[in-house]
Design a protein around this motif. Sequence first.
Motif, PDB file in Angstrom:
ATOM      1  N   LEU A 115       0.810  -1.217   0.000  1.00 30.79           N
ATOM      2  CA  LEU A 115       0.000   0.000   0.000  1.00 30.79           C
ATOM      3  C   LEU A 115       0.843   1.266   0.000  1.00 30.79           C
ATOM      4  O   LEU A 115       0.294   2.372   0.036  1.00 30.79           O
ATOM      5  N   ASN A 116       2.158   1.116  -0.035  1.00 30.21           N
ATOM      6  CA  ASN A 116       3.037   2.287  -0.123  1.00 30.21           C
ATOM      7  C   ASN A 116       3.217   2.707  -1.580  1.00 30.21           C
ATOM      8  O   ASN A 116       4.325   2.877  -2.077  1.00 30.21           O
ATOM      9  N   THR A 117       2.096   2.826  -2.263  1.00 28.51           N
ATOM     10  CA  THR A 117       2.101   3.227  -3.675  1.00 28.51           C
ATOM     11  C   THR A 117       1.063   4.326  -3.866  1.00 28.51           C
ATOM     12  O   THR A 117       0.211   4.557  -2.995  1.00 28.51           O
ATOM     13  N   ALA A 118       1.117   4.976  -5.023  1.00 27.49           N
ATOM     14  CA  ALA A 118       0.155   6.036  -5.289  1.00 27.49           C
ATOM     15  C   ALA A 118      -1.228   5.491  -5.582  1.00 27.49           C
ATOM     16  O   ALA A 118      -2.239   6.150  -5.354  1.00 27.49           O
ATOM     17  N   GLY A 119      -1.316   4.257  -6.080  1.00 29.96           N
ATOM     18  CA  GLY A 119      -2.585   3.695  -6.475  1.00 29.96           C
ATOM     19  C   GLY A 119      -3.129   4.367  -7.725  1.00 29.96           C
ATOM     20  O   GLY A 119      -2.506   5.263  -8.312  1.00 29.96           O
ATOM     21  N   THR A 120      -4.300   3.920  -8.165  1.00 30.48           N
ATOM     22  CA  THR A 120      -4.960   4.496  -9.332  1.00 30.48           C
ATOM     23  C   THR A 120      -6.149   5.320  -8.859  1.00 30.48           C
ATOM     24  O   THR A 120      -7.070   4.799  -8.219  1.00 30.48           O
ATOM     25  N   GLN A 121      -6.138   6.601  -9.169  1.00 32.89           N
ATOM     26  CA  GLN A 121      -7.207   7.487  -8.728  1.00 32.89           C
ATOM     27  C   GLN A 121      -8.432   7.315  -9.626  1.00 32.89           C
ATOM     28  O   GLN A 121      -8.368   7.491 -10.839  1.00 32.89           O
ATOM     29  N   ILE A 122      -9.563   6.935  -9.023  1.00 32.81           N
ATOM     30  CA  ILE A 122     -10.813   6.832  -9.777  1.00 32.81           C
ATOM     31  C   ILE A 122     -11.512   8.179  -9.800  1.00 32.81           C
ATOM     32  O   ILE A 122     -12.090   8.587 -10.816  1.00 32.81           O
ATOM     33  N   THR A 123     -11.471   8.895  -8.706  1.00 30.05           N
ATOM     34  CA  THR A 123     -11.939  10.277  -8.672  1.00 30.05           C
ATOM     35  C   THR A 123     -11.098  11.033  -7.655  1.00 30.05           C
ATOM     36  O   THR A 123     -10.715  10.478  -6.622  1.00 30.05           O
ATOM     37  N   GLY A 124     -10.779  12.270  -7.981  1.00 29.51           N
ATOM     38  CA  GLY A 124      -9.993  13.092  -7.078  1.00 29.51           C
ATOM     39  C   GLY A 124     -10.843  13.673  -5.963  1.00 29.51           C
ATOM     40  O   GLY A 124     -12.050  13.393  -5.858  1.00 29.51           O
ATOM     41  N   PRO A 125     -10.250  14.479  -5.101  1.00 31.74           N
ATOM     42  CA  PRO A 125     -11.015  15.118  -4.030  1.00 31.74           C
ATOM     43  C   PRO A 125     -12.218  15.859  -4.592  1.00 31.74           C
ATOM     44  O   PRO A 125     -12.127  16.552  -5.617  1.00 31.74           O
ATOM     45  N   ASN A 126     -13.351  15.702  -3.952  1.00 33.24           N
ATOM     46  CA  ASN A 126     -14.594  16.288  -4.458  1.00 33.24           C
ATOM     47  C   ASN A 126     -15.597  16.378  -3.309  1.00 33.24           C
ATOM     48  O   ASN A 126     -15.432  15.727  -2.275  1.00 33.24           O
ATOM     49  N   PRO A 127     -16.668  17.163  -3.468  1.00 31.77           N
ATOM     50  CA  PRO A 127     -17.643  17.326  -2.383  1.00 31.77           C
ATOM     51  C   PRO A 127     -18.697  16.232  -2.313  1.00 31.77           C
ATOM     52  O   PRO A 127     -19.493  16.215  -1.367  1.00 31.77           O
ATOM     53  N   THR A 128     -18.726  15.318  -3.291  1.00 34.37           N
ATOM     54  CA  THR A 128     -19.780  14.300  -3.338  1.00 34.37           C
ATOM     55  C   THR A 128     -19.417  13.044  -2.563  1.00 34.37           C
ATOM     56  O   THR A 128     -20.182  12.569  -1.711  1.00 34.37           O
ATOM     57  N   TRP A 129     -18.242  12.487  -2.837  1.00 28.07           N
ATOM     58  CA  TRP A 129     -17.912  11.181  -2.276  1.00 28.07           C
ATOM     59  C   TRP A 129     -17.623  11.167  -0.777  1.00 28.07           C
ATOM     60  O   TRP A 129     -17.646  10.092  -0.176  1.00 28.07           O
ATOM     61  N   PRO A 130     -17.394  12.297  -0.107  1.00 24.04           N
ATOM     62  CA  PRO A 130     -17.370  12.214   1.363  1.00 24.04           C
ATOM     63  C   PRO A 130     -18.698  11.724   1.940  1.00 24.04           C
ATOM     64  O   PRO A 130     -18.748  11.274   3.090  1.00 24.04           O
ATOM     65  N   HIS A 131     -19.765  11.789   1.132  1.00 23.95           N
ATOM     66  CA  HIS A 131     -21.075  11.329   1.588  1.00 23.95           C
ATOM     67  C   HIS A 131     -21.281   9.831   1.331  1.00 23.95           C
ATOM     68  O   HIS A 131     -22.350   9.299   1.666  1.00 23.95           O
ATOM     69  N   ALA A 132     -20.283   9.160   0.739  1.00 26.39           N
ATOM     70  CA  ALA A 132     -20.357   7.704   0.558  1.00 26.39           C
ATOM     71  C   ALA A 132     -19.982   7.053   1.896  1.00 26.39           C
ATOM     72  O   ALA A 132     -18.826   6.778   2.173  1.00 26.39           O
ATOM     73  N   ILE A 133     -20.978   6.841   2.732  1.00 25.31           N
ATOM     74  CA  ILE A 133     -20.733   6.412   4.116  1.00 25.31           C
ATOM     75  C   ILE A 133     -20.204   4.986   4.178  1.00 25.31           C
ATOM     76  O   ILE A 133     -19.277   4.674   4.921  1.00 25.31           O
ATOM     77  N   GLN A 134     -20.815   4.085   3.403  1.00 29.77           N
ATOM     78  CA  GLN A 134     -20.389   2.683   3.391  1.00 29.77           C
ATOM     79  C   GLN A 134     -20.343   2.195   1.950  1.00 29.77           C
ATOM     80  O   GLN A 134     -21.090   2.678   1.094  1.00 29.77           O
ATOM     81  N   MET A 135     -19.454   1.223   1.712  1.00 33.99           N
ATOM     82  CA  MET A 135     -19.415   0.613   0.391  1.00 33.99           C
ATOM     83  C   MET A 135     -18.938  -0.823   0.515  1.00 33.99           C
ATOM     84  O   MET A 135     -18.180  -1.173   1.423  1.00 33.99           O
ATOM     85  N   THR A 136     -19.447  -1.655  -0.394  1.00 31.59           N
ATOM     86  CA  THR A 136     -19.058  -3.060  -0.411  1.00 31.59           C
ATOM     87  C   THR A 136     -19.069  -3.556  -1.846  1.00 31.59           C
ATOM     88  O   THR A 136     -19.968  -3.208  -2.631  1.00 31.59           O
ATOM     89  N   ALA A 137     -18.070  -4.327  -2.203  1.00 34.97           N
ATOM     90  CA  ALA A 137     -17.977  -4.891  -3.553  1.00 34.97           C
ATOM     91  C   ALA A 137     -18.499  -6.313  -3.551  1.00 34.97           C
ATOM     92  O   ALA A 137     -18.432  -7.024  -2.541  1.00 34.97           O
ATOM     93  N   GLY A 138     -19.018  -6.734  -4.692  1.00 32.59           N
ATOM     94  CA  GLY A 138     -19.525  -8.093  -4.802  1.00 32.59           C
ATOM     95  C   GLY A 138     -19.804  -8.484  -6.229  1.00 32.59           C
ATOM     96  O   GLY A 138     -19.591  -7.721  -7.170  1.00 32.59           O
ATOM     97  N   HIS A 139     -20.302  -9.700  -6.369  1.00 33.39           N
ATOM     98  CA  HIS A 139     -20.638 -10.260  -7.674  1.00 33.39           C
ATOM     99  C   HIS A 139     -22.161 -10.322  -7.755  1.00 33.39           C
ATOM    100  O   HIS A 139     -22.779 -11.342  -7.479  1.00 33.39           O
ATOM    101  N   PHE A 140     -22.770  -9.182  -8.123  1.00 39.81           N
ATOM    102  CA  PHE A 140     -24.221  -9.081  -8.128  1.00 39.81           C
ATOM    103  C   PHE A 140     -24.823  -9.220  -9.524  1.00 39.81           C
ATOM    104  O   PHE A 140     -26.006  -9.518  -9.658  1.00 39.81           O
ATOM    105  N   THR A 141     -24.018  -8.945 -10.554  1.00 43.91           N
ATOM    106  CA  THR A 141     -24.547  -8.977 -11.926  1.00 43.91           C
ATOM    107  C   THR A 141     -23.737  -9.980 -12.732  1.00 43.91           C
ATOM    108  O   THR A 141     -23.120 -10.878 -12.181  1.00 43.91           O
ATOM    109  N   ALA A 142     -23.745  -9.844 -14.057  1.00 39.14           N
ATOM    110  CA  ALA A 142     -23.064 -10.806 -14.929  1.00 39.14           C
ATOM    111  C   ALA A 142     -21.566 -10.815 -14.669  1.00 39.14           C
ATOM    112  O   ALA A 142     -20.976  -9.839 -14.218  1.00 39.14           O
TER     113      ALA A 142
END
Length: 623
Positions: free
Chosen positions: A454-481
């Motif tokens: 984790l001592n890397t820059a990683g890949t930025q999907i979105t930069g700092p913004n006022p919207t995603w601080p409101h993403a309180i919880q998230m979980t990944a899964g296999h829900f579709t195809a």
Amino acid sequence: MRTLSALAALLCGLLLAGNPGTATASASPVPLTGRGQHRSSGHRPAPSTSSRPTTRPADPDDDPNWTAEDAIRFWTHDRMEAATDPSGRHAEPAGRTSIRKGPAVKSPADSGKHFAGIKSVGTLYGGSAPQTHYCTASVVDSPGHDLILTAGHCQSAHGMFVPRYDGRKSADAQPFGVFPVQEWFRDPQWAADKGANSDLDFAFARVGTYHGKNVQDVVGANTVARTPGFTNNVTVIGYPMTRYDRADQAVSCSARTSVLAGFNQMRIDCAGMWGGVSGGPWFSRADVNGSGTGEIVGNVGGWNAGGPDVPASDPLYNRITYSPVYGDRFFQLYEDAKLGAHTDHGPYQQPALPYSMGTWDAWRHARLLVAGDFRGTGHSDMIALWSDGRATLYLGDGNGGFASERQLLAPNTTWPHAQAITAGNFTGSNQSDLLVRWSDGEVTLYDDVADNGLNTAGTQITGPNPTWPHAIQMTAGHFTAGQDATNLIVRWSDGELSLYSGVGAGTFGRESQLTGPNRGWQDAAGLTSGEFPGSGKWNLMVRWKNGELDTYPITVSELGSAARLQGPSALWTGDQAMTAGNFTRNGRTDDLVVRRPDGGTTLYADTGSTKLGIAHTLIAPAP
């Protein structure tokens, strides 16, 4: 645990050699420190092969002339019925209590059941003062057909073994007779304390005949085997004292063992293990309805005589039970007992101890947990993020446990700003990637974490913004195809629930709204996802603020109807972290891990859509 001979001896004025009441206690176990750090100090070197055994005198409680007739005359009906309680405990090893105290305590998954008993297991009577049966013992195979196995702290004078004891009958009317204890075999290095020598809490006794017959010829015999590991499925049988259990019957409990951190011992959490079950066998297999015998890999005993150091009024007293691990010292004593020899094999040197994930005092600082196949092994590992910015990768063993750990990040000032994490196969390799939402709204993808760290820059999907601080919880899964966990569910601060399909490096893919802003979903306290239905499809799991647990089927654009795992529960409220992974052998991502507010952490193996799986304690909660 459940010894009742020690203080009984004190009550009657009989001072036993190695009596728990007179032994000098060793120093308390070295506390485990650091978040997720296993104990590395206090381990003793492996036993020396150069120590020369020496013979020692027979134990003072031995009486080769003590007969069954003597035992029957001594153990009158009144003496057998009298109930004394010479036990007493006050605190379990630091950080190793199994269940929290108070009204929020949930009943253990395993509970003992009364039954008639099996003929190769019975009660032990002993001491000079009137008392009820105080320990449990089992018959083991021997050339003389005359050996029983029990705990080291159960040694006593005037011993009598009663196989498949019947509390309704007197000594001369027991179903398989009574057998006088004539000679004891106990490791002289054993100590009834809270130090390493409590690993040696096992003993054998030679018993005399009943009506001219040896005990093994009457009831058969069990075999003993080296304890295969610290995680085993066992059946424990013991006879609680009538003071605690007026049924006065054998109790049987089938449970899964775990390591008692810092000791060469196992532990179980099973209700019904009252005082009196000390010495009771831990069977790896048993023919309960046939021969009444089986294979023994442990016995009730060990740290503090086999149980937490709490008063009998504490709920933990009848639940938490320990056993020594059977290794070289056990089998040396077994051979001595078969030969009738009393040998001192020298000082006990505790073997290298197994990996431990740490204790509750560290784990209460684990802010976020996420499971994933980070190494591409086909089963899950787990990442914990700590309050000081540290990140630890716990390597799953594929059997419901963890074999070792790897530090991904040292303490730092950046990662405390990680507010939500999840894992999925977002980059197309066979290893899970880590998705992080930061406090300023930036979302970053770290691919192949086990290899790249984790001592890397990683890949930025979105930069700092006022919207995603409101993403309180998230979980990944296999829900579709597709076969990989490339979908992302986000619960927003206003209660909206969104599904992102096809998340990858640099993209959130396509967004669908599962539910619009609403007050109800603002009460979602935690999300995770897994193959809980067992049909190849994944469900969303929600923990609500009131402790209720629900699962929901998901389609591309729809949130299905809730299935209830459990109603509101105080045990599931407060600051908790949870994740689901594939930690067991069934090949499904349906094993739920929950970290409680006090640091206790439990894995619920093979959880379904409407039922929690079997609880395995990973980290024992705070006392």
